[in-house]
Design a protein around this motif. Structure first.
Motif, PDB file in Angstrom:
ATOM      1  N   ASP A 188       8.408  12.959   3.228  1.00 43.05           N
ATOM      2  CA  ASP A 188       9.078  11.667   3.320  1.00 43.05           C
ATOM      3  C   ASP A 188       9.811  11.494   4.643  1.00 43.05           C
ATOM      4  N   ASN A 193       5.166  12.169   7.336  1.00 41.06           N
ATOM      5  CA  ASN A 193       4.689  11.149   6.412  1.00 41.06           C
ATOM      6  C   ASN A 193       3.301  10.651   6.802  1.00 41.06           C
ATOM      7  N   GLY A 203       4.966   6.951  -3.110  1.00 41.85           N
ATOM      8  CA  GLY A 203       6.123   6.470  -2.360  1.00 41.85           C
ATOM      9  C   GLY A 203       7.330   6.188  -3.229  1.00 41.85           C
ATOM     10  N   GLU A 204       7.126   5.427  -4.290  1.00 43.10           N
ATOM     11  CA  GLU A 204       8.237   5.112  -5.194  1.00 43.10           C
ATOM     12  C   GLU A 204       8.657   6.329  -6.006  1.00 43.10           C
ATOM     13  N   GLU A 207      11.106   8.212  -3.959  1.00 40.24           N
ATOM     14  CA  GLU A 207      12.443   7.613  -4.065  1.00 40.24           C
ATOM     15  C   GLU A 207      13.074   7.981  -5.400  1.00 40.24           C
ATOM     16  N   ARG A 209      12.447  10.674  -7.132  1.00 41.22           N
ATOM     17  CA  ARG A 209      12.819  12.086  -7.036  1.00 41.22           C
ATOM     18  C   ARG A 209      14.092  12.274  -6.220  1.00 41.22           C
ATOM     19  N   ASN A 210      14.217  11.552  -5.111  1.00 45.05           N
ATOM     20  CA  ASN A 210      15.361  11.744  -4.233  1.00 45.05           C
ATOM     21  C   ASN A 210      16.674  11.288  -4.865  1.00 45.05           C
ATOM     22  N   ARG A 211      16.594  10.466  -5.910  1.00 45.97           N
ATOM     23  CA  ARG A 211      17.811  10.031  -6.597  1.00 45.97           C
ATOM     24  C   ARG A 211      18.274  11.044  -7.642  1.00 45.97           C
ATOM     25  N   GLN A 217      15.457  17.944  -8.701  1.00 50.70           N
ATOM     26  CA  GLN A 217      14.403  17.836  -7.700  1.00 50.70           C
ATOM     27  C   GLN A 217      13.558  19.103  -7.659  1.00 50.70           C
ATOM     28  N   THR A 561       7.134  -0.604  -8.284  1.00 54.55           N
ATOM     29  CA  THR A 561       8.534  -0.185  -8.238  1.00 54.55           C
ATOM     30  C   THR A 561       8.846   0.633  -9.486  1.00 54.55           C
TER      31      THR A 561
END
Length: 988
Positions: A188, A193, A203-204, A207, A209-211, A217, A561
């Motif tokens: 990412d 990338n 891609g989503e 995001e 995972r990163n939250r 994670q 999304t």
């Protein structure tokens, strides 16, 4: 990994060993999809918004009762990894790897797999559910099974894509480092990338995972729920080095970042991404060491394309080809700058090898490129000192010569002579497994510039890598035999065949295109590729169309999304209750810098290490001039002094308590030692190392910087040790060194020094005092250090905001630490009569005032060097998270929700009311989010609806009649509205 399906409401559950991923679409379509979709559309007007939303939850497997679901794991196959979510028209598919083949092992703990089988399942439609009942092998080969994702499925199963469960396959070893036991996602970040071919699908999910928390994670990564794939070539072969078994691996990754054609006779896009861009990494691994080298290649980074004008053969050339430049010189220059700046920021210095011929239409392109590159290089020279250097060589190699030389163990000496200096300057990544230390690091990259980046570029890449390998092993006294280089050449030959096939196959209407048909394919591919990755794709070949689908570049594809409502609820509640499991703690840091003048001191160093008789939690020591360097080495192999100093300092620390060497590293004559008190080891994680040369303009390692990055519980800390340019009048060069280090010292995910919560920077900065000896020495005797400090070059640069902006330094109450006669307390008495100066300094930087300076002084009685050791003591406030309490609260929140709402499955079926149900907005004085049913800006959140006269008073709910003609001018007996119950009964 297993897959379960809940048919109504439709939801998939992917389970691994310990965790599960629940995926649900808010508006699935069932078998009578036209009418069902119509009713669904009546109940929920925002269908387009619905179709782009997916609910995803990552939970412990214990929270999901899979006995309620149907096991749809394919018969005769297995689900190995989750590839992501793919939208095609109105359908959404979940992709999985079902078959693979182990092809490479870069190191003993890393494996690369070639994907040979994939499967896709429709998330929002049950049209293909009958496939669940068939044997996997029986329907995979059947031509009668065709659905929107089948072409992507075939593409991914073609043997051109690779993945790894042990590391992020888009990265190279120098970026991800050694000694990691856990998967680390790097795809990412901006540079890597470009090699992630399923980035549209994940891609989503990235995001999402990163939250999650760092622990979650790691669980996502280890479970295979977010898998990154690359396209290209990967293979390992067994070999032997100095009688020891070794693995040699070649990995080549194609880029998919460019807008427009990814392959073929094209230039770059507005961001500087080029067609045919390829990064190749050679890895040689033995039990004792690992050597890695990266080289990149691609088309000319300008706006250009090849035109085939067959009608104009007579006045163009025999092939009827000409180069067309679509943009102005200035536009191409901007794209070229972006291309090389991106390379420089990632790798350091760049050496451009231009292979373009100076004849025919390629000569036209070459002349234009040379004009661009000369302007670029001149502009860099005229501007302020650049963060990296760019070198240029034009080396046209006829295709006939590459065919004549072939892939042998011998290198052509005339070609080698053109790059040998840069090869030595850039070095190679060399890691000593026994001492767990970096002996060398690659500090620059060769960028091969060619017309189509195929055979000739591959040949030159092989020549450069072979020479680098030979030089690196010569530095450690090993001569490699011919058999080793023969295997190396064979890898590059196979690489050429595979990459050429992948580049040319996308314009072929058959899978039988061979490398030998390159010339024929080249004559027609330009016409076809004009439509590749563009908006108009009606004439696109099937394999092109599959690539378009995979990359999400069709006009009817949209980004999905991902909503994670339950986790957001838990995270929000945890944030509200953070005081229950979070506390602050103060730890002590001892930091010191010492230029040891090439000596290993055999005396007592307790006065230096324990100046106030106190133990410290962290000990960070930087040494300069630890050895005398030899010029012209690829790698620095003399780390005996480093080992001796490391042991001596650790033995001294151990007289007062238990310490562990967390990290030690050496760059040339600069060494860094990081020790941690045993009681604090449990809080230290994510330790990474980086270094950068600055000596002789980046050529030598006698000057430069070494850095270590880590986390102490939830606080990120960076320690830096540097040795800057010497000389009274070289303060501008020292400023340039600082800029090079602050940009060039970087860690994984492009994390740099200023990105940390706390930074401590020590070293021999070599800044002098702008006064004569006649003024300086009397002020030293009078201890008027404040007066001297006014003329200190570093003080002046920091005050003006040039070097080390926002850094702090404790007040100096000690005499200058340079330069003494060795073994004495007498300042330089030689003929040079050097002016005393505070060359040895310790600076610090902190967010939110987390670091508190305690003490700053020198050690006057250890006199073996011409410098004096300088030390500083700090108190650092760190945030400590009690993971046990946090986990207990988190589990309680999950259990509470499960009891209140009837299990985790309810989170998906709650659809648009989920935000209002989970978050108690009223208690936080916030309005509930708007939906299709209510709007917060209407009084009291009243329902938002339109009333049609004649319908509101009807005793039963009426809906639009689906059989009523759309054309209002067509006569019909069908009523405009029918009772909803009547319509539903017909479906049943």
């Amino acid at each position: 990994m297993r897959l379960y399906l809940n048919e109504k409401p439709r939801a998939f559950v992917i389970t691994a060993t310990t965790h599960a991923l629940i995926i649900r679409h808010p508006s699935p379509t069932y078998k009578h999809r036209s009418l069902r979709g119509f009713i669904q559309g009546h109940k929920n007007k925002d269908n387009t918004k619905d179709n782009s939303r997916v609910f995803v939850e990552f939970v412990s497997k214990d929270y999901v009762d899979v006995s309620m679901y149907r096991d749809v794991t394919p018969k005769g196959a297995k689900l190995i990894a989750f590839l992501g979510i793919l939208s095609l028209k109105s359908k959404i598919f979940l992709g999985f790897v079902t078959k693979d083949e182990h092809v490479a092992s870069p190191t003993m703990n890393e494996k690369i797999y070639k994907i040979t089988g994939t499967e896709f399942y429709c998330l929002n439609n049950d049209e293909y559910d009958h496939l669940f009942d068939l044997d996997y092998n029986s329907y995979m080969d059947s031509e009668r099974i065709k659905y929107p994702a089948s072409s992507v499925q075939n593409l991914l199963s073609s043997g051109a894509f690779y993945y790894s469960m042990d590391f992020d396959i888009t990265s190279h070893i120098q970026e991800r480092g050694f000694g990691r036991t856990e998967f680390q996602l790097i795809a990412d970040t901006s540079y890597f990338n470009r090699f992630s071919w399923n980035k549209f699908m994940i891609g989503e999910l990235l995001e999402f995972r990163n939250r999650l928390t760092p622990q979650e994670q790691r669980q996502v990564d280890s479970s295979g729920f977010v898998t990154v794939i690359m396209r290209g070539y990967a293979k390992s072969v067994n070999t032997e080095i100095a009688g020891q078994e070794a693995l040699m691996t070649l990995i080549s990754k194609q880029s998919c970042a460019k807008e427009g054609p990814l392959f073929g006779d094209w230039g770059c896009d507005g961001n500087g991404f080029v067609s045919n861009y390829l990064e190749s990494e050679v890895i040689i691994y033995t039990e004792k060491f690992c050597l890695c080298y990266v080289i990149v290649r691609g088309n000319v980074p300008m706006y250009w394309e090849l035109e085939n004008n067959f009608a104009a053969k007579t006045f163009l050339n025999a092939n009827g080809k000409q180069i067309e430049f679509q943009r102005s010189f200035e536009a191409s220059q901007e794209a070229l700058v972006r291309h090389f700046d991106r390379l420089g920021n990632q790798f350091g210095d760049v050496h451009i090898f231009n292979e373009l011929s100076d004849k025919s239409y390629k000569g036209v392109l070459n002349a234009s490129f040379e004009e661009q590159i000369k302007y670029y290089l001149k502009h860099r020279e005229d501007s302020k000192p650049a963060e990296f250097k760019v070198f240029y060589t034009h080396l046209p190699i006829p295709a006939s010569r590459t065919r004549k030389l072939g892939y042998t163990s011998q290198n052509p000496y005339d070609i080698v002579a053109t790059f040998i200096d840069s090869a030595v300057r850039f070095g190679a990544l060399f890691y000593d497994n026994s001492s767990m230390s970096f002996v060398g690091k690659q500090l620059g990259v060769f960028r091969v510039n060619s017309f189509d980046s195929l055979s000739k570029a591959n040949f030159l890449s092989k020549v450069i890598c072979q020479e680098v390998i030979k030089l690196a092993f010569q530095d450690i006294g090993i001569e490699l035999d011919r058999e080793f280089f023969s295997k190396h050449a064979k890898l590059w030959q196979e690489n050429d065949s595979q990459i050429s096939k992948l580049v040319l196959n996308y314009v072929s209407s058959t899978d039988k295109l061979q490398t030998s048909s390159v010339s024929h394919a080249s004559s027609v591919k330009t016409h076809i590729t004009k439509k590749y990755l563009a908006g108009m794709v009606e004439n696109t070949k099937p394999n092109e169309l599959a690539l378009l689908k995979l990359l999400g570049r069709l006009q009817d594809q949209h980004v999905i999304t991902v909503h994670n409502p339950l986790h957001d609820y838990v995270a929000n509640e945890l944030n509200q209750r953070s005081k229950e499991f979070t506390s602050q703690s103060d730890i002590s840091l001892f930091a010191s810098t010492f230029n040891v003048n090439g000596t290993v001191y055999d005396g007592d160093i307790e006065e230096w290490i324990f100046p106030n008789d106190k133990m410290h939690d962290l000990v960070f020591i930087g040494l300069q001039e630890i050895i005398e360097l030899k010029p012209g080495q690829m790698v620095n192999t003399d780390f005996r002094h480093k080992t001796q100093w490391e042991r001596k300092i650790l033995d001294c620390l151990s007289t007062r308590g238990k310490y562990m060497t967390m990290w030690s590293a050496q760059l040339g004559s600069i060494a860094l030692f990081f020790y941690v008190r045993e009681s604090q080891l449990k809080f230290v994680s994510n330790v990474e190392f980086s270094f950068k040369k600055t000596g002789l303009g980046g050529v030598a390692a006698n000057k430069g910087g070494v850095a270590v990055s880590f986390k102490f519980s939830d606080t990120s800390i960076c320690f830096v040790c540097s040795h800057l340019a010497a000389g009274l009048s070289n303060d501008d060069e020292r400023h340039s060194n600082y800029k090079t280090l602050v940009k060039g010292l970087q860690f994984s995910k492009n994390k740099r020094i200023p990105d940390h919560d706390v930074v401590v920077w020590v070293g021999d900065f070599n800044y002098r005092i702008n006064l004569s000896n006649e003024h300086v020495k009397p002020l030293i005797l009078q201890k008027k250090y404040a007066k001297l400090f006014e003329f200190d070059q570093l003080n002046q640069q920091m005050a003006s905001g040039e070097s080390f902006p926002f850094y702090g330094e404790q007040e100096i109450h000690f005499p200058p630490t340079y330069k003494f006669d060795n073994g004495t307390k007498v300042y330089d008495s030689s003929e040079k009569q050097r002016i005393p100066a505070w060359t040895d300094r310790i600076l610090y930087l902190s967010r939110q005032n987390l670091i508190k300076p305690i003490e700053y002084d020198c050690v006057p009685n250890i006199t073996f060097s011409d410098h004096r050791a300088v030390y500083a003591i700090f108190q650092i406030t760190v945030k400590i998270i009690n993971q046990t309490i946090k986990k207990k609260i988190s589990n309680h929140l999950y259990e509470t929700y499960k009891l209140k709402h009837g299990g985790l499955q309810a989170i998906a079926s709650s659809a648009f009311d989920v935000d209002k149900k989970i978050f108690d907005y009223d208690n936080r004085n916030l309005p509930a989010p708007s939906s299709d049913k209510s709007k917060w800006w209407l009084d009291g959140g009243r329902p938002a609806k339109v009333t049609i006269p004649g319908l509101a008073d009807h005793e039963c709910e009426l809906v639009c009649n689906p059989w009523h003609p759309i054309n209002p001018f067509v006569s019909t007996n069908e009523p405009e509205f029918v009772p909803l119950k009547e319509l539903e009964s017909m479906l049943d």
